[in-house]
Design a protein around this motif. Structure first.
Motif, PDB file in Angstrom:
ATOM      1  N   VAL A  66       0.840  -1.203   0.000  1.00  0.00           N
ATOM      2  CA  VAL A  66       0.000   0.000   0.000  1.00  0.00           C
ATOM      3  C   VAL A  66       0.872   1.250   0.000  1.00  0.00           C
ATOM      4  O   VAL A  66       0.652   2.185  -0.786  1.00  0.00           O
ATOM      5  CB  VAL A  66      -0.940  -0.010   1.220  1.00  0.00           C
ATOM      6  N   LYS A  67       1.886   1.254   0.853  1.00  0.00           N
ATOM      7  CA  LYS A  67       2.776   2.420   0.945  1.00  0.00           C
ATOM      8  C   LYS A  67       3.497   2.647  -0.381  1.00  0.00           C
ATOM      9  O   LYS A  67       3.582   3.783  -0.866  1.00  0.00           O
ATOM     10  CB  LYS A  67       3.785   2.195   2.072  1.00  0.00           C
ATOM     11  N   ASP A  68       4.016   1.574  -0.970  1.00  0.00           N
ATOM     12  CA  ASP A  68       4.751   1.704  -2.230  1.00  0.00           C
ATOM     13  C   ASP A  68       3.821   2.107  -3.372  1.00  0.00           C
ATOM     14  O   ASP A  68       4.213   2.883  -4.252  1.00  0.00           O
ATOM     15  CB  ASP A  68       5.462   0.393  -2.570  1.00  0.00           C
ATOM     16  N   CYS A  69       2.589   1.569  -3.375  1.00  0.00           N
ATOM     17  CA  CYS A  69       1.651   1.941  -4.435  1.00  0.00           C
ATOM     18  C   CYS A  69       1.272   3.416  -4.347  1.00  0.00           C
ATOM     19  O   CYS A  69       1.109   4.093  -5.367  1.00  0.00           O
ATOM     20  CB  CYS A  69       0.393   1.078  -4.359  1.00  0.00           C
ATOM     21  N   ARG A  70       1.145   3.922  -3.132  1.00  0.00           N
ATOM     22  CA  ARG A  70       0.794   5.340  -2.980  1.00  0.00           C
ATOM     23  C   ARG A  70       1.964   6.240  -3.383  1.00  0.00           C
ATOM     24  O   ARG A  70       1.754   7.341  -3.892  1.00  0.00           O
ATOM     25  CB  ARG A  70       0.391   5.620  -1.532  1.00  0.00           C
ATOM     26  N   ARG A  71       3.163   5.756  -3.144  1.00  0.00           N
ATOM     27  CA  ARG A  71       4.333   6.564  -3.479  1.00  0.00           C
ATOM     28  C   ARG A  71       4.729   6.422  -4.955  1.00  0.00           C
ATOM     29  O   ARG A  71       5.161   7.392  -5.585  1.00  0.00           O
ATOM     30  CB  ARG A  71       5.510   6.154  -2.589  1.00  0.00           C
ATOM     31  N   ASN A  72       4.577   5.217  -5.506  1.00  0.00           N
ATOM     32  CA  ASN A  72       5.112   4.934  -6.846  1.00  0.00           C
ATOM     33  C   ASN A  72       4.033   4.743  -7.902  1.00  0.00           C
ATOM     34  O   ASN A  72       4.310   4.163  -8.955  1.00  0.00           O
ATOM     35  CB  ASN A  72       5.978   3.665  -6.794  1.00  0.00           C
ATOM     36  N   TRP A  73       2.820   5.224  -7.665  1.00  0.00           N
ATOM     37  CA  TRP A  73       1.737   5.003  -8.622  1.00  0.00           C
ATOM     38  C   TRP A  73       2.077   5.541 -10.005  1.00  0.00           C
ATOM     39  O   TRP A  73       1.693   4.960 -11.028  1.00  0.00           O
ATOM     40  CB  TRP A  73       0.455   5.660  -8.110  1.00  0.00           C
ATOM     41  N   TRP A  74       2.814   6.656 -10.059  1.00  0.00           N
ATOM     42  CA  TRP A  74       3.142   7.267 -11.349  1.00  0.00           C
ATOM     43  C   TRP A  74       4.039   6.354 -12.182  1.00  0.00           C
ATOM     44  O   TRP A  74       3.954   6.359 -13.427  1.00  0.00           O
ATOM     45  CB  TRP A  74       3.804   8.625 -11.125  1.00  0.00           C
ATOM     46  N   MET A  75       4.897   5.561 -11.520  1.00  0.00           N
ATOM     47  CA  MET A  75       5.745   4.619 -12.262  1.00  0.00           C
ATOM     48  C   MET A  75       4.889   3.595 -13.002  1.00  0.00           C
ATOM     49  O   MET A  75       5.195   3.210 -14.133  1.00  0.00           O
ATOM     50  CB  MET A  75       6.688   3.883 -11.302  1.00  0.00           C
ATOM     51  N   HIS A  76       3.815   3.173 -12.349  1.00  0.00           N
ATOM     52  CA  HIS A  76       2.942   2.169 -12.945  1.00  0.00           C
ATOM     53  C   HIS A  76       2.133   2.762 -14.104  1.00  0.00           C
ATOM     54  O   HIS A  76       1.969   2.105 -15.141  1.00  0.00           O
ATOM     55  CB  HIS A  76       2.002   1.591 -11.892  1.00  0.00           C
ATOM     56  N   LEU A  77       1.655   3.975 -13.935  1.00  0.00           N
ATOM     57  CA  LEU A  77       0.856   4.579 -14.989  1.00  0.00           C
ATOM     58  C   LEU A  77       1.709   4.978 -16.194  1.00  0.00           C
ATOM     59  O   LEU A  77       1.191   5.114 -17.302  1.00  0.00           O
ATOM     60  CB  LEU A  77       0.096   5.789 -14.453  1.00  0.00           C
ATOM     61  N   LEU A  78       3.008   5.161 -15.976  1.00  0.00           N
ATOM     62  CA  LEU A  78       3.935   5.436 -17.084  1.00  0.00           C
ATOM     63  C   LEU A  78       4.629   4.169 -17.571  1.00  0.00           C
ATOM     64  O   LEU A  78       5.430   4.222 -18.506  1.00  0.00           O
ATOM     65  CB  LEU A  78       4.988   6.466 -16.656  1.00  0.00           C
ATOM     66  N   TYR A  79       4.354   3.046 -16.932  1.00  0.00           N
ATOM     67  CA  TYR A  79       4.903   1.741 -17.307  1.00  0.00           C
ATOM     68  C   TYR A  79       6.437   1.738 -17.308  1.00  0.00           C
ATOM     69  O   TYR A  79       7.074   1.271 -18.254  1.00  0.00           O
ATOM     70  CB  TYR A  79       4.361   1.306 -18.678  1.00  0.00           C
ATOM     71  N   VAL A  80       7.012   2.240 -16.212  1.00  0.00           N
ATOM     72  CA  VAL A  80       8.463   2.187 -16.034  1.00  0.00           C
ATOM     73  C   VAL A  80       8.825   1.508 -14.709  1.00  0.00           C
ATOM     74  O   VAL A  80       9.988   1.512 -14.308  1.00  0.00           O
ATOM     75  CB  VAL A  80       9.089   3.603 -16.083  1.00  0.00           C
ATOM     76  N   ASN A  81       7.833   0.936 -14.036  1.00  0.00           N
ATOM     77  CA  ASN A  81       8.058   0.378 -12.700  1.00  0.00           C
ATOM     78  C   ASN A  81       9.018  -0.803 -12.696  1.00  0.00           C
ATOM     79  O   ASN A  81       9.604  -1.134 -11.664  1.00  0.00           O
ATOM     80  CB  ASN A  81       6.728  -0.047 -12.067  1.00  0.00           C
ATOM     81  N   ASN A  82       9.218  -1.470 -13.840  1.00  0.00           N
ATOM     82  CA  ASN A  82      10.133  -2.614 -13.859  1.00  0.00           C
ATOM     83  C   ASN A  82      11.593  -2.193 -13.781  1.00  0.00           C
ATOM     84  O   ASN A  82      12.470  -3.045 -13.604  1.00  0.00           O
ATOM     85  CB  ASN A  82       9.907  -3.452 -15.120  1.00  0.00           C
TER      86      ASN A  82
END
Length: 598
Positions: free
Chosen positions: A306-322
């Motif tokens: 939950v903490k990481d999703c709230r902090r890193n949501w933009w990485m997922h929406l830009l598809y760079v989280n890997n």
């Protein structure tokens, strides 16, 4: 050796007022030479086949351990370490060192509802309301103009019809023959979910030696080294992209705006349902469970997610989280990021290189670059050529595995599979009207391909059996590229044989209509299954005693529940948002029919 996992009874901890239950991770240490500790460390050094038995996870009712003390409990860590040292010295002549952070909770602890929780709840309520409204209007107001608008996208009846509908007929042979891909997608997705479903069984288990013994049974290596099957999805994605591109764009003037349009539509199609589930994971996931493991499982795993999703949501929406390591937010979505990156590469190749010769040169170059990336990463980080589900990595959901971080999830290390998929699609489209009767004499060779694929997976055994041999070092570098290349090539040949109906056995099986329906659920199943697995792991009542039957039940249950959850998610969220997506980009009826076939 001391057990790797231990859990005090959870309910009994709160019989007395003020009960506090703690999840602790600690290391075994000794102030003086210890033959037992040396043996434990030597045994644990075989980290491919053994747990780290010097690194233990315990659930302790701290108030029960401390209740007979007369002095007040000032420091929980010191109190726990003092009790552990007393117990372990008495039983093993060893001491302990408790690691930070501690995860402690009381029975009365409640997770407060905050602003993001309320926002996601409101959005979910709107979607549910639209589903009800759209379904009612579709059923009772067929002649109402409003019912035929965007709200009709949320009609459960219409979305059900879309789910069970067979593809429209077409005069293009390639499109008619793409049906076997549905079966391959579903089978591979079931295999992926099955592998992941082992994670709850291998965490907080009472008989860790049972899991370690699997590495003496060669049958299980098809599971441990089966992670390579994810390459199949990159191949299918590349193949379908080329066919769609050739149908829609090839004869037109393609430019940078064409590339941007394709990328945006792809982003929008994937992101609408993805963002909804990302929001749910960031908020209400932590409120759903209860039980002895949930109290600290929420804090250690789901709380971190939950903490990481709230902090890193933009990485997922830009598809760079890997490319950002250490985040525990929806770990399975590394594939979506890698696939989007490879999709961008694919569209650039076909838009900016229009001649057959130039495409051959650039695709060959990309293939070689991808192989070199894999070999370099294996050499530089001293990796294994295949990602193996080891006992120790199963404790941390692969988040700390160097192979996972540097070889498995980056987009550039999966370039070979993408290039092979693009080549497969180009061949399928180009030769759709050619006579392939002369190739049917090779049908017997196609029957052997599944055995070849299993053999490639089993070759990873070499690097486990002879893992200490110096000669294996350079073999790893070569095999890290050769294994995926061979696997991808034979998968592509099998798909090509089914598309052109070179043989009948596999093709008939993979063309079953049930695969067509199930394949529409694979994206939703991939999104929801890890959350389901984490929920199952967090709500276990006690240590699990693992056996073959228990593992089989977990696998069957997880696969069934994942597709059941995907069915609901598809009807209520993915299908309506997909219909809105189609309406927003003004796809005409003819193009829409083509897309549904592909």
């Amino acid at each position: 050796m001391p057990p790797v996992y231990h859990l005090d009874p959870y309910e009994e901890c709160f019989f007395d007022p003020g009960g506090v239950y703690c999840d602790i991770n600690f290391a075994l240490v000794s102030d003086e030479p210890s033959a037992l500790l040396n043996m434990i460390q030597q045994y644990s050094s075989e980290n491919v086949i053994h747990y780290n038995h010097s690194n233990l996870d315990y659930g302790i009712c701290i108030t029960k351990k401390y209740k007979n003390r007369t002095e007040p409990m000032i420091d929980r860590k010191m109190t726990l370490e003092r009790w552990l040292n007393h117990t372990f010295w008495k039983n093993y002549k060893l001491k302990t060192r408790v690691k930070d952070p501690l995860y402690c909770g009381a029975s009365a602890d409640e997770i407060p509802i905050d602003g993001p929780d309320i926002f996601v709840a409101v959005m979910s309520s709107i979607i549910i309301t639209l589903n009800l409204l759209g379904s009612l209007l579709d059923f009772f107001g067929a002649n109402c103009k409003f019912a035929k608008g965007l709200v009709s996208c949320f009609s459960l009846r219409q979305n059900w019809n879309r789910l069970v509908a067979t593809p429209d007929q077409t005069n293009l042979p390639t499109l008619k023959n793409l049906k076997p891909i549905n079966g391959i997608k579903v089978i591979c997705m079931v295999f992926v979910i099955s592998i992941h479903s082992f994670l709850p069984v291998t965490n907080y288990m009472s008989n860790t030696q049972y899991f370690e013994s699997f590495f003496n049974n060669y049958f299980y290596y098809i599971i441990f080294n089966g992670t390579i099957i994810m390459q199949t999805f990159f191949i299918i994605s590349g193949c379908l992209f080329v066919i769609k591109y050739c149908l829609d764009v090839e004869e037109k003037t393609a430019n940078i705006m064409t590339a941007l349009k394709f990328i945006f539509f792809r982003w929008l199609r994937l992101t609408l349902p993805y963002a909804f589930l990302l929001g749910f994971t960031s908020t209400w996931m932590r409120h759903l469970g209860s039980g002895p493991l949930w109290q600290f499982f929420v804090q250690r795993f789901i709380g971190n997610e939950v903490k990481d999703c709230r902090r890193n949501w933009w990485m997922h929406l830009l598809y760079v989280n890997n490319y950002f390591t250490g985040s525990e937010c929806m770990g399975q979505t590394w594939y979506l990021a890698a696939d989007m990156q490879l999709y961008c590469v694919s569209i650039c190749v076909f838009v900016f290189f229009k001649s057959v010769k130039s495409r051959k040169i650039i695709l060959t170059s990309l293939f070689l670059i991808g192989c070199l990336f894999r070999m370099w990463n294996t050499y530089y980080h001293n990796l294994d050529p295949i990602l193996t589900m080891t006992p120790e990595q199963s404790r941390y959901l692969f988040q700390r595995d160097k192979n996972f971080i540097h070889l498995y999830v980056p987009g550039h290390t999966n370039l070979p599979a993408c290039v092979i998929g693009l080549t497969l699609g180009y061949i399928a489209y180009t030769y759709q009207n050619h006579d392939i009767e002369k190739f049917k004499k090779y049908r017997q060779a196609l029957w052997l391909i599944p055995l070849v694929l299993v053999g490639i997976i089993y070759t990873g055994l070499i690097f486990i059996i002879f893992r200490d041999a110096v000669s294996m070092y350079y073999m790893k570098i070569f095999f890290s590229a050769a294994s995926v290349t061979l696997f991808d090539t034979f998968v592509a040949i099998l798909i090509l044989g089914c598309i052109f109906k070179i043989e009948d056995i596999y093709t008939s099986f993979l063309e079953w209509n049930g695969w067509t329906i199930s394949s529409k659920l694979t994206y939703s199943a991939y999104l929801v299954h890890i959350g389901l697995i984490r929920y199952v792991a967090g709500t276990k009542a006690a240590l699990i005693h693992t056996s073959f039957i228990v593992m089989l039940m977990y696998v069957l249950g997880t696969v069934t529940l994942s597709f059941a959850g995907a069915f609901v998610f598809w009807l209520v969220v993915e299908a309506p948002l997909n219909q809105i997506f189609k309406a927003l980009i003004h796809i005409n009826r003819k193009a829409r029919n083509k897309n549904e076939v592909v």
